[in-house]
Enzyme design. Structure first.
Site, short mmCIF file in Angstrom:
data_model
loop_
_atom_site.label_atom_id
_atom_site.label_comp_id
_atom_site.label_asym_id
_atom_site.label_seq_id
_atom_site.Cartn_x
_atom_site.Cartn_y
_atom_site.Cartn_z
N LYS A 297 35.26 35.29 46.86
CA LYS A 297 34.93 33.88 47.08
C LYS A 297 33.61 33.46 46.46
O LYS A 297 33.34 32.26 46.34
CB LYS A 297 34.91 33.57 48.58
CG LYS A 297 36.28 33.61 49.20
CD LYS A 297 37.20 32.58 48.57
CE LYS A 297 38.67 32.87 48.85
NZ LYS A 297 39.56 32.21 47.89
N TYR A 385 43.21 32.87 50.11
CA TYR A 385 42.89 33.67 48.93
C TYR A 385 42.97 32.82 47.65
O TYR A 385 42.11 32.92 46.78
CB TYR A 385 43.86 34.86 48.81
CG TYR A 385 43.40 35.93 47.82
CD1 TYR A 385 43.80 35.88 46.49
CD2 TYR A 385 42.57 36.97 48.23
CE1 TYR A 385 43.38 36.84 45.58
CE2 TYR A 385 42.15 37.95 47.32
CZ TYR A 385 42.56 37.87 46.00
OH TYR A 385 42.12 38.82 45.08
C1 PHB Z 1 36.47 42.48 40.83
O1 PHB Z 1 35.28 42.81 40.60
O2 PHB Z 1 37.36 42.50 39.94
C2 PHB Z 1 36.84 42.02 42.22
C3 PHB Z 1 35.92 42.12 43.25
C4 PHB Z 1 36.27 41.70 44.52
C5 PHB Z 1 37.55 41.18 44.75
C6 PHB Z 1 38.46 41.08 43.72
C7 PHB Z 1 38.11 41.50 42.44
O3 PHB Z 1 37.90 40.77 46.00
#
Ligand code: PHB
Ligand code: APR
Length: 390
Positions: A297, A385
């Site tokens: 987020k 999400y």
């Molecule tokens: C990412 O660094 O790709 C990443 C980090 C946290 C998330 C999703 C993707 O919740």
């Protein structure tokens, strides 16, 4: 020098706000204490909500994102040796997220700023906002041994959690709320194909793990770790072994390993400062709030802050109305707190807490069981999400 808006910080918040203002004919200057190269060397998450994608398109900075970004219609929750896909597209009536590294997004915004003649001053030392309580604020900074002054109408504090803007507000005028989590994330980047075409969030007795990506050839993995872990104690081999132990067997067997080219440990915290406006000074993005990365987020909240502030400044200059500016803090905080709640909830559900009570562990298991067997519960997860509207 004089401008209409001084923006402190050339991260995603500052660059996105600066581009929207420039394209609207509102003069602005961005100040940052580090170089462009330093900023582009930062490794940050990149899961973009559709509203964030729309805002980047509004700033005419979305071309490479659409060409190279990866649209994702779902992600998986893994626990008890099984995989449960959350069908974002089906549960939200056709919404998805875009996987596109924040570093790339920042680079695209920097390029747009150069193309449109935006003024950015890097390696600006001792940036200080002044007189934002009055009607004639200004900002001073040091460069090449000279102290410079920029008079302006407004100051946008886009200078992140450790920036000067929030610290410039008198103690009595600001209230902060914070929660520090008793663990961190150990993350690596490697030029290996991702284990799965979508993200996998894993809850395992040994701890949380996340399988993400930057492209179809570059993977981003995280494992939950203790706060006192030292990066030098984690060889690539140790990391790969631990990651695979936390995934269901059919995923673990398919992990492509390889040398990491980035490896770091980050703590997790939730933080919100209220309010986000102090007369002519506004706090934007990480300067006002931090969320644990579990819900992806951080960047998306920066985007919604920028949207609300840009609309307010546009109304001020074009319609001579201050309604948007007056409403900025309350509008931004209403969305921020819902995202802070979601990030806290997803972090609490997916991580193993040290010294957790047996009762709490059973509640976590019940939460996962309910979530993956109730359409209503998984719909609530999905709509948060993909991002609540702004
Ligand atoms: C990412 O660094 O790709 C990443 C980090 C946290 C998330 C999703 C993707 O919740
Ligand atoms: N003077 C000038 N510039 C400063 C100062 C200062 N005193 N303090 C910080 N800065 C600059 C930093 O060098 C940085 O480039 O402000 C910028 C803040 O950028 P970010 O920390 O990336 O914050 P923001 O633009 O709000 O982006 C939020 O970044 O941390 C992630 O998860 C977060 O994805 C989210 C995004």
């Amino acid at each position: 020098m004089r401008t209409q808006v001084v923006i402190i910080g050339s991260g995603p918040s500052g660059l996105l706000l600066g581009q929207l203002l420039t394209d609207a004919g509102i003069d602005n200057v961005i100040l940052d204490r580090v170089s462009k190269e330093y900023i582009l060397g930062r490794v940050r998450a990149g899961v973009l909500e559709e509203s964030t994608v729309r805002l980047l398109d509004e700033a005419n900075a979305g071309k490479r994102m659409h060409a190279e970004g990866l649209p994702h219609d779902g992600f998986s929750l893994a626990f008890d040796g099984r995989d449960h896909r959350i069908d974002l597209f089906g549960l939200t009536g056709g919404k998805r997220v875009m996987v596109y590294g924040q570093t790339e997004l920042t680079s695209d915004l920097m390029q747009r700023r150069e193309e449109t003649g935006g003024v950015s001053i890097h390696e600006a030392g001792n940036v200080v906002p002044h007189d934002f309580d009055g009607a004639a604020p200004y900002v001073t900074y040091e460069k090449d041994g000279i102290t410079h002054r920029i008079d302006c109408d407004f100051i946008a504090g886009c200078d992140g959690f450790h920036g000067v803007s929030r610290k410039s507000v008198p103690d009595g005028a600001i209230r902060s709320y914070e929660k520090i989590y008793p663990f961190g994330w150990l993350g690596i980047l490697a030029e290996v194909p991702p284990v799965n075409h979508e993200l996998i969030y894993a809850n395992h007795a040994r701890g949380f793990a996340l399988c993400s990506m930057r492209s179809t050839t570059r993977s981003r993995y995280y494992i939950q770790c203790a706060l006192d872990e030292k990066i030098e104690d984690w060889s690539d081999d140790r990391f790969w072994d631990e990651l695979r132990r936390r995934l269901p067997d059919f995923h673990a067997e398919r992990v492509t390993t390889g040398p990491s080219f980035e490896k770091s440990i980050a703590p997790l915290r939730s933080f919100v400062a209220e309010p986000m406006r102090f007369n002519r000074l506004f706090l934007v993005g990480d300067a006002a709030h931090i969320v644990p990365p579990t819900g992806a987020k951080g960047l998306n909240l920066a985007a919604s802050d920028v949207h609300y502030l840009f609309q307010g400044l546009l109304e001020h200059y074009k319609e001579k109305s201050d309604a948007g500016i007056e409403a900025y803090s309350s509008r931004a905080l209403a969305r921020i707190w819902k995202a802070v709640r979601f990030s806290w909830w997803m972090t609490t559900m997916m991580h193993r807490f040290p010294d957790t009570l047996d009762f709490d562990q059973k509640i976590q298991e019940a939460e996962l069981d309910y979530l993956t067997h109730s359409r209503a519960a998984s719909t609530a997860l999905a709509e948060n999400y993909v991002g609540l509207p702004f």
